[in-house]
Design a protein around this motif. Sequence first.
Motif, PDB file in Angstrom:
ATOM      1  N   LEU A   1       0.829  -1.210   0.000  1.00 19.25           N
ATOM      2  CA  LEU A   1       0.000   0.000   0.000  1.00 19.25           C
ATOM      3  C   LEU A   1       0.865   1.262   0.000  1.00 19.25           C
TER       4      LEU A   1
ATOM      5  N   PHE B   1      -8.515  -2.420   8.351  1.00 15.87           N
ATOM      6  CA  PHE B   1      -7.288  -2.418   9.132  1.00 15.87           C
ATOM      7  C   PHE B   1      -6.609  -1.054   8.924  1.00 15.87           C
TER       8      PHE B   1
ATOM      9  N   ALA C   1      -6.467  -6.798   0.273  1.00 12.09           N
ATOM     10  CA  ALA C   1      -5.916  -7.717   1.281  1.00 12.09           C
ATOM     11  C   ALA C   1      -6.903  -8.824   1.667  1.00 12.09           C
TER      12      ALA C   1
END
Length: 393
Positions: A58, A80, A153
């Motif tokens: 990322l 997250f 993810a």
Amino acid sequence: MIPYGRQWIEEDDIEAVVNTLKSDYLTTGPKVAEFEKKVAEYVGAKYAVAVSNGTAALHIACIAAGLSKGDEFITTPITFAASANCGVYVGAKPVFADIDPKTYNISPTEIEKKITDKTKAIIPVHYTGQPCDMDVIHRIAKEHNLIVIEDGAHALGAEYKGRKVGSMSDMTCFSFHPVKHITTGEGGMVTTNDEELYHKLLLARNHGITRNPEEFENTSELKDDLTNANHPGSWYYEQINLGFNYRITDIQCALGITQMNKLDRFLQRRRAIAKRYDEAFAGVKGIITPYVDAAGESAWHLYVIQVPAEYRKEIFEELRKRGIGVNVHYIPVYQHPFYQKNGYRDVCCTESEKLYSNLISIPMYPALTEEEQEIVIKTVLEVVHECFDKYAV
Ligand SMILES: *Cc1c(COP(=O)(O)O)cnc(C)c1O
């Protein structure tokens, strides 16, 4: 304790790692390129860059996108923290758009409300593995000239309208942490179809260093920075950007390759587990199962149930006591002290906060056996019923 998620390592995985340990390359060698090719082909992307973890993926995606100080980007609070932190690393400001209470994914309508003249990117997260409404997000991005970095993810192997996540946006980031669909211990990858972004990702992964200026012949912006005329020998390398050491090892990629061979089997198992939970909890008072959007095919990273907020804590603690390793995904990102201290005290995404107060993630991973799943189901039903009886509702 039956955990909420875990890896599945078999003999061939171990053998592949051991063989790499006996080979010439421990870090960047042939396994990295082979793993990248395998993932790129699987998701239908032209390029892939493997890195040391999903957060690094990322981060380099934000660097390649040119996000920097003064820019804003829009993401979801139900994720997250790394989905927001990645932009903070480059000095940009995360702006949180509320979720759609039906899909739990970022709401395109809410994205539109948050766009300002500083907005440069959207980072949608395919929460639990269910794809976001990408057609609408791409239309918004096009209208406002925004870069789309998917946080995939949860979504390796997920499909949206027949296309795999990883092939659709400017960049998509994956994680190979042990609870994700396949594992390399720690690991991550960015996929893209854009050659210029690909070269920027390669630079960011490896200190901003290149050994091969010809790589940049089609990359106008980077080509102009090269001065290899000053170092015309075959020892040539130059650092042209400020990059990082986010390299992944050949040892890890050897594992990634054998794991990729099993991805479809793992996904099948995850989908069967989801189906069984759906059946077992359908119509049960006090349990809401996930809505499944017909436009997508979820990769089922997580299976989350909603229970009444006033009993969530009690149900959660009781499940842990009885050996079910439940978890909560996620505390809205802006509620973390770091964000509270840094200007997010007044942020309130009503639907995200509501969802958070009801959520419990129950065990979901391919190695979960049918017998174990039946124990989970029985225990969840018992605990929820007992709680309801106790308070006579
Ligand atoms: C796991 C995860 C990440 C980060 O991955 P790491 O490999 O642990 O760095 C980022 N975003 C989401 C939504 C995740 O679930």
